[in-house]
Structures are given as C-alpha cells and as structure tokens.
Design a protein around this motif. Structure first.
Motif, PDB file in Angstrom:
ATOM      1  N   LEU A 193      -6.394  -4.380  -8.016  1.00  0.00           N
ATOM      2  CA  LEU A 193      -6.957  -4.467  -6.671  1.00  0.00           C
ATOM      3  C   LEU A 193      -7.564  -5.850  -6.426  1.00  0.00           C
ATOM      4  O   LEU A 193      -7.364  -6.446  -5.367  1.00  0.00           O
ATOM      5  CB  LEU A 193      -8.035  -3.398  -6.471  1.00  0.00           C
ATOM      6  CG  LEU A 193      -7.620  -1.929  -6.563  1.00  0.00           C
ATOM      7  CD1 LEU A 193      -8.834  -1.032  -6.330  1.00  0.00           C
ATOM      8  CD2 LEU A 193      -6.518  -1.596  -5.581  1.00  0.00           C
ATOM      9  N   ARG A 208       0.826  -1.214   0.000  1.00  0.00           N
ATOM     10  CA  ARG A 208       0.000   0.000   0.000  1.00  0.00           C
ATOM     11  C   ARG A 208       0.856   1.257   0.000  1.00  0.00           C
ATOM     12  O   ARG A 208       0.612   2.193  -0.767  1.00  0.00           O
ATOM     13  CB  ARG A 208      -0.924  -0.034   1.228  1.00  0.00           C
ATOM     14  CG  ARG A 208      -1.969   1.098   1.346  1.00  0.00           C
ATOM     15  CD  ARG A 208      -1.422   2.360   2.037  1.00  0.00           C
ATOM     16  NE  ARG A 208      -0.660   2.095   3.226  1.00  0.00           N
ATOM     17  CZ  ARG A 208      -1.171   1.973   4.456  1.00  0.00           C
ATOM     18  NH1 ARG A 208      -2.456   2.062   4.644  1.00  0.00           N
ATOM     19  NH2 ARG A 208      -0.362   1.774   5.498  1.00  0.00           N
ATOM     20  N   PHE A 248      -7.418  -2.823  -0.961  1.00  0.00           N
ATOM     21  CA  PHE A 248      -7.339  -3.857  -1.995  1.00  0.00           C
ATOM     22  C   PHE A 248      -8.530  -4.820  -1.919  1.00  0.00           C
ATOM     23  O   PHE A 248      -8.408  -5.983  -2.283  1.00  0.00           O
ATOM     24  CB  PHE A 248      -6.041  -4.647  -1.837  1.00  0.00           C
ATOM     25  CG  PHE A 248      -4.793  -3.816  -1.939  1.00  0.00           C
ATOM     26  CD1 PHE A 248      -4.346  -3.360  -3.165  1.00  0.00           C
ATOM     27  CD2 PHE A 248      -4.082  -3.472  -0.801  1.00  0.00           C
ATOM     28  CE1 PHE A 248      -3.189  -2.591  -3.264  1.00  0.00           C
ATOM     29  CE2 PHE A 248      -2.922  -2.710  -0.884  1.00  0.00           C
ATOM     30  CZ  PHE A 248      -2.475  -2.267  -2.121  1.00  0.00           C
ATOM     31  N   VAL A 299      -4.799  -8.561  -5.973  1.00  0.00           N
ATOM     32  CA  VAL A 299      -4.165  -8.472  -4.658  1.00  0.00           C
ATOM     33  C   VAL A 299      -5.121  -8.978  -3.587  1.00  0.00           C
ATOM     34  O   VAL A 299      -4.702  -9.652  -2.630  1.00  0.00           O
ATOM     35  CB  VAL A 299      -3.722  -7.021  -4.354  1.00  0.00           C
ATOM     36  CG1 VAL A 299      -3.207  -6.898  -2.914  1.00  0.00           C
ATOM     37  CG2 VAL A 299      -2.636  -6.580  -5.332  1.00  0.00           C
ATOM     38  N   ASN A 300      -6.406  -8.687  -3.734  1.00  0.00           N
ATOM     39  CA  ASN A 300      -7.405  -9.185  -2.783  1.00  0.00           C
ATOM     40  C   ASN A 300      -7.445 -10.703  -2.775  1.00  0.00           C
ATOM     41  O   ASN A 300      -7.483 -11.337  -1.708  1.00  0.00           O
ATOM     42  CB  ASN A 300      -8.784  -8.632  -3.143  1.00  0.00           C
ATOM     43  CG  ASN A 300      -9.877  -9.185  -2.252  1.00  0.00           C
ATOM     44  OD1 ASN A 300      -9.967  -8.878  -1.075  1.00  0.00           O
ATOM     45  ND2 ASN A 300     -10.708 -10.039  -2.821  1.00  0.00           N
TER      46      ASN A 300
END
Length: 199
Positions: free
Chosen positions: A100, A8, A72, A103-104
């Motif tokens: 996003l 981040r 994310f 990454v989640n």
C-alpha cells in the motif's frame, strides 16, 4: 486515474506478489477488509475515510477515483502496521502494508501539484530531475515484478491454479505511462528549458 482504479479492482479479487528492496512479499485484500472491520468498531478511527463504499461501491461510485486512491493511502499503510503490532492482524499483513505504501508513493509521484509540495509530491525541476529519473525507474521495476494470482472461489466447480499468474493489461499501462512521463520530463526540462513540471 483509470489505472489506479484498475489496480484496486484487480486487488479485490487477486493476491498480488511483489518484490521490494530485494524482498518478496504478497499483498492480500482480505487484510484491508479485516482492518476495516476492526477499525469500524472504534470510536476514534485509524482510517476515518474508509467507508462501506470503499469495499462495496454502488454503481454510481464505482468509478470514483478517490475511493480507489484512499485504499492505497499512507494512512492506511501506517494503520495496518499498527494493527499488526497490536495483534489485531497477522504478521503477514505487514507485506500488504508495504505494498500500500509503495503504491501511495507511486501515485504521489504522478500527481505533483507544486514546487513547494513535500518531497515525493514536488513538481519536477532541473534540480531534482536526476532523482525523479531514478524514481521512475524504481517504480517501473516494482510494477514489472508484480504478479496477480486468483484467490480460491468455492463457487467454481474446477479448482483454480493459484500459482499461475494472471496477465493484467492495466499493469502494462502503468509501466507505459511512467516511461512516457520520464521521457517527457527529461525533454521538457533539459531540451525545452522549462523550470518545473507538475505531473
């Protein structure tokens, strides 16, 4: 937890180029800022958990893992696609939404808590071990393909070479952690006979 915070923090001041499913993309923090600005003006929020602290965390909250993880989230990725469809964000923001979401999914993989959890969050078992091995490899490939690029800074006297990638040690930490979890999962399931593992 520190790895997601480092990701981040680097995302805040760098654009991230990536390759996903054979397609190249570029994720930009400015898309998150623009979406938050527009979303905050609505009575019903698309990403209700986002607050000013997510974008400008005070000293006491800068180390909170939840603030980094929520940037994310699947909710954020889905909302960004909606904002693009409405014309509130440029089409290139779809690339940021894809980043996003990926990454989640990666974060969910390393935060499994139960064998009853939904797919993607479920604990590693003998039955799904092969699938998880493929997931670990896929995310390592994803991380290996990331390149971090500085954004223009008018305060600097010297021009910035935005094409030159910046080496991010924590990204190597992600790769090391995923490879270690892959080996550990295989050993504990296949050799030690554990029924399941919560990562």
């Amino acid at each position: 937890p520190h790895l997601i915070k480092n990701l981040r923090n680097n995302f805040i001041n760098k654009n991230i180029k990536f390759t996903l499913h054979g397609k190249k993309g570029e994720a930009k923090w400015e898309h998150l800022e623009k979406m938050y600005e527009k979303d905050s003006a609505n009575d019903i929020r698309a990403v209700p958990k986002w607050t000013d602290d997510h974008f400008n965390p005070p000293r006491g909250k800068k180390m909170k893992v939840s603030l980094a993880v929520q940037m994310f989230s699947h909710t954020a990725a889905a909302a960004m696609k909606l904002f693009v469809e409405k014309g509130d964000l440029p089409a290139e923001a779809l690339q940021t939404a894809e980043f996003l979401a990926e990454v989640n999914r990666m974060w969910d993989l390393v935060n499994s808590s139960s064998i009853e959890a939904p797919p993607g969050k479920k604990a590693v078992t003998a039955k799904n071990l092969a699938h998880y091995m493929d997931l670990f490899d896929a995310f390592v490939d994803f991380l290996s393909g990331l390149s971090f690029h500085r954004k223009p800074n008018p305060k600097l006297k010297r021009p910035i070479n935005m094409e030159k990638a910046v080496v991010i040690p924590s990204n190597k930490g992600w790769i090391l952690a995923l490879n270690a979890l892959k080996c550990l999962s295989r050993e504990l399931i296949e050799e030690k006979g554990l029924q399941f593992i919560c990562l």
